[in-house]
Design a protein around this motif. Structure first.
Motif, short mmCIF file in Angstrom:
data_model
loop_
_atom_site.label_atom_id
_atom_site.label_comp_id
_atom_site.label_asym_id
_atom_site.label_seq_id
_atom_site.Cartn_x
_atom_site.Cartn_y
_atom_site.Cartn_z
N LEU A 6 0.84 -1.21 0.00
CA LEU A 6 0.00 0.00 0.00
C LEU A 6 0.87 1.26 0.00
O LEU A 6 0.61 2.20 -0.75
N GLN A 7 1.89 1.27 0.83
CA GLN A 7 2.77 2.44 0.92
C GLN A 7 3.51 2.69 -0.39
O GLN A 7 3.62 3.83 -0.84
N ILE A 25 -3.99 0.00 -5.22
CA ILE A 25 -4.37 0.30 -3.85
C ILE A 25 -5.77 -0.23 -3.57
O ILE A 25 -6.02 -0.86 -2.55
N GLU A 26 -6.69 0.02 -4.50
CA GLU A 26 -8.06 -0.46 -4.34
C GLU A 26 -8.10 -1.99 -4.27
O GLU A 26 -8.73 -2.56 -3.38
N ARG A 27 -7.43 -2.65 -5.18
CA ARG A 27 -7.42 -4.12 -5.20
C ARG A 27 -6.83 -4.66 -3.89
O ARG A 27 -7.38 -5.58 -3.28
N ALA A 29 -6.63 -3.14 -0.94
CA ALA A 29 -7.48 -2.83 0.22
C ALA A 29 -8.68 -3.77 0.29
O ALA A 29 -8.97 -4.34 1.34
N TYR A 30 -9.38 -3.93 -0.83
CA TYR A 30 -10.60 -4.73 -0.81
C TYR A 30 -10.33 -6.23 -0.75
O TYR A 30 -11.08 -6.97 -0.14
N ASN A 31 -9.28 -6.70 -1.40
CA ASN A 31 -9.04 -8.13 -1.48
C ASN A 31 -8.06 -8.62 -0.41
O ASN A 31 -8.37 -9.54 0.33
N ASP A 32 -6.89 -8.02 -0.35
CA ASP A 32 -5.87 -8.53 0.55
C ASP A 32 -6.07 -8.06 2.00
O ASP A 32 -6.04 -8.86 2.92
N GLU A 73 -3.37 3.63 6.60
CA GLU A 73 -2.93 4.18 5.32
C GLU A 73 -4.10 4.63 4.45
O GLU A 73 -3.95 5.50 3.60
N LEU A 74 -5.28 4.05 4.65
CA LEU A 74 -6.39 4.24 3.71
C LEU A 74 -7.11 5.59 3.79
O LEU A 74 -7.45 6.15 2.74
#
Length: 175
Positions: A6-7, A25-27, A29-32, A73-74
């Motif tokens: 993410l960073q 970032i989206e992938r 956040a939502y998946n991992d 981070e989000l």
């Protein structure tokens, strides 16, 4: 780790402005990140296999601390300002932010069913009518999309994963 990924993508998005980093970032956040979190929101697993058991740690080690730091981070990532003064929408999901523009503050609020439903609505509330470009990321996986401003369809060419709407924005404008 998810945190480091993410960073890295946050920094690459800031340095290059390329939408592919916001997509990642989206992938992530939502998946991992969501997949690694235990239902209690406190414990984490190191590996999140698509099928099979997840083993969550209940002791304080890298997974538990990294998961919590990754959540942190989000919040600043959905919105930003480009060097050219455009308001950029990097991520979609219910959120709100206050951005400082040359003419004053802009309040921006987002609602909708994303990612489970494709609808996203932004409400813009500038302190005073302000002209700026609104850059909207089109997720790489999105095959069909349509932009509307105040209920009317608008044409916007997608360039490098972004749509840019330049206009004078007023209180209550909806995209």
């Amino acid at each position: 780790s998810v945190l480091a990924w993410l960073q890295l993508n946050r920094e690459l998005l800031q340095l290059t402005g390329q939408a592919c980093y916001a997509d990642e970032i989206e992938r992530t956040a939502y998946n991992d990140l969501l997949g690694a979190a235990a239902p209690n929101g406190e414990d984490w697993c190191y590996y999140s296999f698509p099928n099979g058991p997840r083993v969550h740690t209940t002791y304080w080690r890298c997974c538990k601390s990294s998961g919590a730091m990754a959540w942190e981070e989000l919040p600043p990532l959905p919105y930003g300002l480009t060097d050219e003064g455009a308001v950029q929408v990097n991520l979609y999901g219910a959120s709100q932010a206050s951005l400082s523009l040359p003419g004053g503050k802009l309040q921006i609020a987002q609602q909708g069913g994303y990612p489970f439903q494709g609808n996203v609505e932004l409400q813009l509330t500038p302190e005073v009518p302000s002209s700026f470009a609104l850059r909207l990321r089109v997720p790489a996986w999105a095959k069909q999309w349509q932009l509307r401003v105040n209920g009317k369809a608008v044409d916007a060419a997608q360039v490098d994963g972004w749509n840019s709407l330049m206009r004078e924005w007023r209180v209550g404008d909806r995209v």
